[in-house]
Design a protein around this motif. Structure first.
Motif, short mmCIF file in Angstrom:
data_model
loop_
_atom_site.label_atom_id
_atom_site.label_comp_id
_atom_site.label_asym_id
_atom_site.label_seq_id
_atom_site.Cartn_x
_atom_site.Cartn_y
_atom_site.Cartn_z
N THR A 163 55.81 52.20 47.33
CA THR A 163 56.57 51.54 48.18
C THR A 163 57.36 52.56 48.68
O THR A 163 57.59 53.63 48.10
CB THR A 163 57.54 50.74 47.33
OG1 THR A 163 58.39 51.17 46.38
CG2 THR A 163 56.56 49.45 46.58
N ASN A 182 53.56 51.13 51.33
CA ASN A 182 54.35 49.98 51.78
C ASN A 182 55.56 50.56 52.51
O ASN A 182 55.91 51.81 51.82
CB ASN A 182 54.86 49.06 50.77
CG ASN A 182 56.11 48.56 51.01
OD1 ASN A 182 57.31 48.78 50.54
ND2 ASN A 182 56.10 47.29 51.77
N ILE A 184 61.00 45.06 50.70
CA ILE A 184 60.65 45.29 49.07
C ILE A 184 61.65 44.60 48.52
O ILE A 184 61.64 43.79 47.23
CB ILE A 184 60.50 46.44 48.72
CG1 ILE A 184 59.87 46.41 47.45
CG2 ILE A 184 62.03 47.23 48.49
CD1 ILE A 184 58.30 46.23 47.39
N SER A 233 56.32 41.85 47.33
CA SER A 233 55.73 42.52 46.52
C SER A 233 54.62 41.59 46.03
O SER A 233 53.51 42.30 45.74
CB SER A 233 56.67 42.31 45.11
OG SER A 233 57.65 43.46 45.40
N LYS A 234 54.54 40.43 46.11
CA LYS A 234 53.41 39.57 45.89
C LYS A 234 52.22 39.81 46.80
O LYS A 234 51.12 39.85 46.33
CB LYS A 234 53.86 38.12 45.86
CG LYS A 234 54.68 37.66 44.57
CD LYS A 234 55.17 36.36 44.94
CE LYS A 234 55.98 35.73 43.71
NZ LYS A 234 56.25 34.28 43.78
N ASN A 279 57.70 52.61 42.36
CA ASN A 279 58.65 51.96 43.12
C ASN A 279 59.41 53.22 43.73
O ASN A 279 60.66 53.88 43.07
CB ASN A 279 59.50 51.24 42.11
CG ASN A 279 58.55 50.08 41.58
OD1 ASN A 279 58.04 49.28 42.64
ND2 ASN A 279 58.58 49.97 40.49
N GLY A 289 64.16 44.92 44.05
CA GLY A 289 62.95 45.33 44.56
C GLY A 289 62.12 46.00 43.63
O GLY A 289 60.79 45.54 43.55
N THR A 290 62.64 47.04 42.73
CA THR A 290 61.99 47.68 41.90
C THR A 290 61.61 46.53 40.63
O THR A 290 60.21 46.44 40.39
CB THR A 290 62.77 48.55 40.91
OG1 THR A 290 62.99 49.62 41.81
CG2 THR A 290 61.95 49.24 39.80
N TYR A 333 60.96 43.26 41.32
CA TYR A 333 60.05 42.26 41.78
C TYR A 333 58.43 43.11 41.88
O TYR A 333 57.48 42.39 41.49
CB TYR A 333 60.30 41.92 43.30
CG TYR A 333 61.53 41.19 43.51
CD1 TYR A 333 61.86 40.28 42.57
CD2 TYR A 333 62.29 41.27 44.57
CE1 TYR A 333 63.17 39.82 42.58
CE2 TYR A 333 63.25 40.62 44.88
CZ TYR A 333 63.75 39.75 43.73
OH TYR A 333 65.02 38.88 44.02
N SER A 334 58.58 44.36 42.30
CA SER A 334 57.19 44.89 42.14
C SER A 334 56.61 45.05 40.82
O SER A 334 55.48 44.86 40.31
CB SER A 334 57.35 46.41 42.85
OG SER A 334 57.80 46.42 44.16
N SER A 377 55.17 41.79 39.58
CA SER A 377 54.22 41.19 40.27
C SER A 377 52.90 42.20 39.77
O SER A 377 51.69 41.57 39.82
CB SER A 377 54.31 41.58 41.83
OG SER A 377 55.42 40.76 42.27
#
Length: 248
Positions: free
Chosen positions: A11, A35, A63, A69-70, A88, A116-117, A119-120, A123
């Motif tokens: 990301t 990303n 993100i 993330s999904k 990340n 965001g971290t 979520y990644s 996922s």
């Protein structure tokens, strides 16, 4: 070719440290899903990666939104069939003093950097658990370990949260052969440092024992080591990359 046959998600890969990580992993054999928010910059990275003979695909998006993330993970599985590495790197910073920091500014940094971290990671982990292998690297900061006058408290707090998240996931995921580590860059030569005044640059350099700013590839090479088989017995660490600016 330390990463021959591996598939990596990165990301914040459009420039700076993220771009350097993408190119370094590709040079060592990894296929990539990258990303960021700017597709034009991502396409330039794709061209560079393809120049190394590796596949590189794009999933654009913010993100801080869990759906991004999904989507990144879904696209990676659809195209490559597996995920071996997650880096990340996406993050933002502000330089607003505490008493001037609005709640929306605080939330913006926390949402991108820490949420965001998370979520990644959340996922990606089901796929890594299924294959009983994975390497996750969270890009943190030495500001997570010691305060910095030139950063908003939201930035340091978000990065400190990343360091704890790294340790927690490392402990929880070890039984699945998943290693989770963080790297904590200090002063690195990026677009942000280009905006420094000569006086401020001199002040920063005076505090670095090695006498120079770091390069994005200083961070990328450490990430390469951690995601390779050379670091299979390292997990839960937050490694400083700062020329000796902060030691612990």
């Amino acid at each position: 070719m330390l990463l021959q046959g591996k598939v990596a998600i990165i990301t914040g890969a459009s420039r700076g440290i993220g771009r350097a990580i993408a190119l370094t992993l590709a040079q060592n054999g990894a296929s990539l899903m990258i990303n960021a928010n700017r597709e034009d910059l991502l396409k330039r990275v794709v061209q560079e990666v393809e120049g190394f003979g590796q596949k590189c695909l794009i999933t654009k998006g913010d993100i801080s939104n869990i759906n991004t993330s999904k989507k990144i993970v879904s696209n990676t599985i659809d195209k490559f069939g597996k995920i071996d590495i997650l880096v990340n790197n996406a993050g933002i910073n502000m330089r607003i003093p505490t008493l001037e920091l609005k709640s929306e500014d605080w939330q913006s940094v926390i949402n991108t950097n820490l949420n965001g971290t998370f979520y990644s990671c959340s996922s990606v982990l089901p796929y890594m658990i299924q294959q009983k292998y994975g390497k996750i690297i969270n890009i943190s900061s030495t500001t997570a370990k010691t305060p910095h006058r030139n950063a908003s408290p939201s930035y340091g707090a978000s990065k400190a949260g990343i360091n704890y998240l790294t340790q927690h996931l490392a402990l929880e995921m070890a039984k699945y052969n998943i290693c989770v580590n963080a790297v904590c860059p200090g002063p690195i030569e990026t677009d942000m440092s280009d905006q420094w005044s000569p006086k401020y640059r001199e002040q920063v350099l005076s505090r670095i024992p090695l006498g120079r700013l770091g390069k994005p590839y200083d961070v990328a090479n450490t990430v390469l080591f951690l995601v390779s088989s050379m670091a299979d017995f390292i997990t839960g660490e937050s490694i400083n990359i700062n020329g000796g600016t902060y030691m612990n």
